[in-house]
Motif scaffolding. Structure first.
Motif, PDB file in Angstrom:
ATOM      1  N   UNK A  33      27.871 -10.743 153.483  1.00  0.00           N
ATOM      2  CA  UNK A  33      28.322  -9.425 153.042  1.00  0.00           C
ATOM      3  C   UNK A  33      27.161  -8.672 152.396  1.00  0.00           C
ATOM      4  N   UNK A  34      27.143  -7.356 152.578  1.00  0.00           N
ATOM      5  CA  UNK A  34      26.090  -6.525 152.000  1.00  0.00           C
ATOM      6  C   UNK A  34      24.721  -6.787 152.602  1.00  0.00           C
ATOM      7  N   UNK A  35      24.688  -7.211 153.860  1.00  0.00           N
ATOM      8  CA  UNK A  35      23.422  -7.546 154.509  1.00  0.00           C
ATOM      9  C   UNK A  35      22.647  -6.286 154.886  1.00  0.00           C
ATOM     10  N   UNK A  36      21.298  -6.384 154.852  1.00  0.00           N
ATOM     11  CA  UNK A  36      20.422  -5.318 155.354  1.00  0.00           C
ATOM     12  C   UNK A  36      20.235  -5.577 156.851  1.00  0.00           C
ATOM     13  N   UNK A  37      20.638  -4.609 157.674  1.00  0.00           N
ATOM     14  CA  UNK A  37      20.713  -4.818 159.117  1.00  0.00           C
ATOM     15  C   UNK A  37      19.776  -3.840 159.826  1.00  0.00           C
ATOM     16  N   UNK A  38      18.962  -4.370 160.731  1.00  0.00           N
ATOM     17  CA  UNK A  38      18.046  -3.536 161.522  1.00  0.00           C
ATOM     18  C   UNK A  38      18.206  -3.921 162.991  1.00  0.00           C
ATOM     19  N   UNK A  39      17.748  -3.047 163.912  1.00  0.00           N
ATOM     20  CA  UNK A  39      17.774  -3.423 165.336  1.00  0.00           C
ATOM     21  C   UNK A  39      16.933  -4.672 165.572  1.00  0.00           C
ATOM     22  N   UNK A  40      17.402  -5.524 166.459  1.00  0.00           N
ATOM     23  CA  UNK A  40      16.714  -6.794 166.713  1.00  0.00           C
ATOM     24  C   UNK A  40      15.294  -6.570 167.209  1.00  0.00           C
ATOM     25  N   UNK A  41      15.055  -5.529 168.023  1.00  0.00           N
ATOM     26  CA  UNK A  41      13.730  -5.287 168.593  1.00  0.00           C
ATOM     27  C   UNK A  41      12.713  -4.816 167.559  1.00  0.00           C
ATOM     28  N   UNK A  42      13.184  -4.366 166.394  1.00  0.00           N
ATOM     29  CA  UNK A  42      12.251  -3.877 165.382  1.00  0.00           C
ATOM     30  C   UNK A  42      11.571  -5.016 164.634  1.00  0.00           C
ATOM     31  N   UNK A  43      12.091  -6.229 164.758  1.00  0.00           N
ATOM     32  CA  UNK A  43      11.494  -7.396 164.106  1.00  0.00           C
ATOM     33  C   UNK A  43      10.657  -8.151 165.139  1.00  0.00           C
ATOM     34  N   UNK A  44       9.365  -8.339 164.825  1.00  0.00           N
ATOM     35  CA  UNK A  44       8.434  -9.009 165.720  1.00  0.00           C
ATOM     36  C   UNK A  44       8.122 -10.408 165.184  1.00  0.00           C
ATOM     37  N   UNK A  45       7.617 -11.244 166.054  1.00  0.00           N
ATOM     38  CA  UNK A  45       7.371 -12.634 165.683  1.00  0.00           C
ATOM     39  C   UNK A  45       5.928 -13.007 165.950  1.00  0.00           C
ATOM     40  N   UNK A  46       5.374 -13.741 164.999  1.00  0.00           N
ATOM     41  CA  UNK A  46       4.025 -14.278 165.141  1.00  0.00           C
ATOM     42  C   UNK A  46       4.095 -15.755 164.770  1.00  0.00           C
ATOM     43  N   UNK A  47       4.262 -16.602 165.781  1.00  0.00           N
ATOM     44  CA  UNK A  47       4.441 -18.024 165.503  1.00  0.00           C
ATOM     45  C   UNK A  47       5.776 -18.259 164.815  1.00  0.00           C
ATOM     46  N   UNK A  48       5.735 -18.829 163.627  1.00  0.00           N
ATOM     47  CA  UNK A  48       6.953 -19.058 162.842  1.00  0.00           C
ATOM     48  C   UNK A  48       7.221 -17.929 161.866  1.00  0.00           C
TER      49      UNK A  48
END
Length: 533
Positions: free
Chosen positions: A433-448
């Motif tokens: 509850x009360x989570x900060x939500x963004x589009x999945x594509x806006x988060x990038x990954x570098x290894x772990x």
């Protein structure tokens, strides 16, 4: 300079290297002086001096034109503010829609179907009459039993009289009356025997007719199957066969009634004879006992007949078959005018106002579920819009494959959901509850590691983030991003930390205002514009 070619080569190099230097048309000048070598030499010397001066001035001058500026790259991006809300880690299971209740409606009696009031697909309410059975034979049986009841009452009265006689009434009169009773009983037996004989003849005749109609139907059926007889002719022979069956059944019932009447007449004769014997034997104590026993027997016979009447009258109500629930007719296996078949259920009623979906849930999910929990359901054939249902049952015993049966209940008052439709049920394994939500594509990954870009002062800032529940199109960010941040949702893959950006869309709103691209002056250029002239 020794020759014209050397000067031209120098001029071409100068023109390529310093496009904004002094332009001197060398070849026209040399041609102007013709073949005068001295004039050519002077001209070439002057040109050479001008060339050197122009080169020196070109190397130190500052220009205001675009070639003296270094343009910095600006990336177009789209941004959004994070959303705040509830995120769920869901698991999807498939099942089919089933009616909440299914009831097979049967009849407690057989006979000819008199009327059918509903067909498959019709809506019914609890208590509606589905079909009725012809009660003509049953009504005749009740009439016969009532006649037997009257006879039993007469037997009781006679037994009472005999008992009184046995206790010391006028013997002669009593004996005469008893004798008359015996005579009357014998006459009743004769009448009943005649009726029984007549009924037997009727049964034989009806059986002969039935066999004939059955044989005719069988022949017509063979002809119809071979294409040698019309459907109407076959239906007519079927109707005649049904009528013969009904006539035979009625004849058998009449014979049975005649047998009952004869039996009762014989019983009356037996009682009358006993009474007469008691009187003849001077109403001894033994006769009194017998008279009492006769009375008891007559009374017991009456009770038996009364029970038969009540049972038959109860069956009259069973001839009217009603729906035990409100719902929809899913099966109707009865036809007006046909014999009620016991091999098939006459009616099946399903309740689709509330429907169930049964799914098999894995053991790692079932501990998080409890009866009454809300779940989201989608019906692909209707729409992708989620429908809310509730868990109504959770099995305590696993299936052979280790899964557990879970039943989900949902309302269907509008009737859009049909039995057998495919459904997908989403169970929440965890909730934030009360989570900060963004589009999945806006988060990038570098290894772990995970990161995103936010906009600060016209530049992209790379921020490390900690992710939570991944819902596919959106993702929960537990740290690194605030609800007030402008998160880059498109164009982020081309950014570096500190990259200059131009926001072309903010929260889905296109930005059309003109923006000035950032530029940086050549650090070697001079500040004085006058020296460029």
């Amino acid at each position: 300079f020794s020759n014209e070619d050397l000067i031209l080569k120098c001029y071409n190099f100068y023109s390529w290297s310093f496009p904004y230097g002094l332009y001197i048309p060398i070849r026209p000048l040399t041609k102007t002086f013709g073949g005068n070598f001295r004039m050519k030499k002077k001209c070439m010397l002057a040109v050479g001096m001008l060339l050197v001066l122009s080169m020196l001035s070109g190397c130190g001058a500052k220009k205001d034109g675009p070639m003296d500026q270094v343009q910095e790259k600006v990336s177009n991006v789209e941004v959004e503010n994070p959303q705040t809300g509830t995120m769920k880690d869901e698991y999807k299971y498939s099942g089919t829609i089933e009616p909440k209740d299914t009831v097979d409606v049967t009849a407690s009696m057989t006979g000819t179907v008199k009327a059918v009031n509903f067909k498959e697909g019709d809506k019914v309410n609890k208590g509606d009459v589905l079909f009725t059975i012809d009660t003509k034979d049953l009504e005749n049986t009740i009439k016969t039993n009532k006649a037997s009841l009257a006879s039993a009452d007469a037997s009781i009265q006679s037994a009472k009289t005999n008992l009184e006689l046995a206790n010391g009434a006028t013997m002669q009169t009593q004996i005469e009356n008893a004798k008359n009773a015996v005579t009357n009983a014998k006459n009743s037996i004769a009448t009943a025997q005649t009726a029984l004989d007549t009924a037997g003849v009727s049964v034989n005749n009806a059986k002969t007719t039935l066999d004939d109609k059955q044989n005719t139907y069988n022949i017509n059926k063979q002809l119809f199957d071979a294409g040698g007889l019309s459907k109407q002719a076959l239906d007519d022979s079927q109707t005649a066969l049904t009528a013969a069956q009904n006539a035979y059944t009625q004849a058998v019932n009449s014979k049975q009634q005649a047998e009952v009447t004869l039996s009762q007449a014989k019983s009356s004769l037996e009682n009358a004879q006993k009474s007469y014997d008691i009187l003849v034997n001077q109403a001894s104590k033994e006769n009194v006992t017998k008279a009492q026993d006769s009375l008891n027997t007559a009374q017991a016979s009456r009770k038996s007949v009364q029970a038969q009447i009540e049972a038959s009258e109860s069956k009259l109500s069973d001839a009217v078959v009603k729906s035990p629930i409100s719902g929809t007719v899913s099966e109707c296996n009865v036809t007006t005018g046909a014999q009620l078949l016991t091999a098939k259920t006459p009616f099946t009623i399903v309740d689709l106002n509330t429907v169930d979906i049964q799914v098999n849930v894995s053991e790692d999910v079932v501990p998080n579920l409890k009866v009454g929990d809300s779940v989201q359901i989608t019906i692909p054939t209707l729409s992708n819009q989620a429908i809310t249902g509730h868990i109504s049952e959770i099995s305590d015993v696993s299936n052979a494959d280790g899964t557990f049966k879970v039943k989900v209940e949902m309302s269907n008052t509008d009737g859009k959901l049909k039995a057998g439709m495919f459904a997908e049920v989403n169970f929440a394994k965890s909730t934030s509850d009360g989570a900060v939500i963004v589009p999945r594509d806006s988060v990038l990954r570098d290894g772990d590691d995970y990161y995103a870009f936010v906009i600060e002062d016209g530049k992209a800032k790379k921020v490390d983030v900690t992710i939570g529940i991944d819902a596919g199109e959106t993702i929960e960010v537990k740290s690194g991003i605030k609800p007030s941040d402008k998160v880059v949702t498109k164009g982020q893959t081309y950014l570096d930390d500190g990259s200059k950006v131009k926001v072309v869309s903010d929260n889905g709103t296109e930005i059309t205002e003109a923006t000035t691209e950032a530029t940086t002056e050549n650090p070697k250029a001079k500040k004085s514009k006058g020296e460029n002239k």
